[in-house]
Write an enzyme that holds these catalytic residues in place. Sequence first.
Site, PDB file in Angstrom:
ATOM      1  N   CYS A   1       0.859  -1.147  -0.041  1.00  0.00           N
ATOM      2  CA  CYS A   1      -0.110   0.009  -0.141  1.00  0.00           C
ATOM      3  C   CYS A   1       0.946   1.276   0.096  1.00  0.00           C
ATOM      4  O   CYS A   1       1.546   1.660  -0.941  1.00  0.00           O
ATOM      5  CB  CYS A   1      -1.143   0.003   1.294  1.00  0.00           C
ATOM      6  SG  CYS A   1      -2.465   1.256   1.102  1.00  0.00           S
ATOM      7  N   HIS A   2       0.890   1.871   1.168  1.00  0.00           N
ATOM      8  CA  HIS A   2       1.726   3.375   1.267  1.00  0.00           C
ATOM      9  C   HIS A   2       3.037   2.957   1.775  1.00  0.00           C
ATOM     10  O   HIS A   2       3.880   3.946   1.935  1.00  0.00           O
ATOM     11  CB  HIS A   2       1.112   4.095   2.313  1.00  0.00           C
ATOM     12  CG  HIS A   2      -0.175   4.881   1.682  1.00  0.00           C
ATOM     13  ND1 HIS A   2      -1.383   4.294   1.516  1.00  0.00           N
ATOM     14  CD2 HIS A   2      -0.266   6.189   1.049  1.00  0.00           C
ATOM     15  CE1 HIS A   2      -2.156   4.940   1.079  1.00  0.00           C
ATOM     16  NE2 HIS A   2      -1.520   6.213   0.890  1.00  0.00           N
TER      17      HIS A   2
END
Length: 171
Positions: free
Chosen positions: A103-104
Amino acid sequence: MAKIATVLTNMFEDSEYADPAKAFQDAGHEVVTIENEAGTVVKGMKKGTPVRIDKGINEVKPEDFDALFIPGGFSPDQLRADERFVNFAKAFMDADKPVFAICHGPQLLITAKSLEGRDATGYKSIRVDMEYAGTKFHDKEVVVCHNQLVTSRQPEDIPAFNREALKLLEA
């Protein structure tokens, strides 16, 4: 079995930490959580999942670990403001040790200037950042680069992320 450094702080994506950590542990690997100070409790952003921190960043060295795991959420963005975490992540990439970012999570690797020329993926909102960092971005559930870096986009990709991370740990 591998000893996996796991960097996270408050506002991590609950499932992006909990599900891979469980898969790693179920396979016999050791997951060591790292933040500013050992013994503190950080919480996930959606469910408030509490995670007790095993080690402070000043207590650890990359050479003490076999792999690095960077869960997503807002945690990686906060960690990349701290040069100690940036240098820690960079050391794993430079040493060609396995790195798992979902994800991030790649935000920490962007700040470490470790994604140039790499094939990777991440959450759609950081795609441009990754491309500016020189990443060959792929909108796929999992991307494995140079048999070292495993990246995924979002919680729905966790099964593929876990599968490929575990394969790398077995190699």
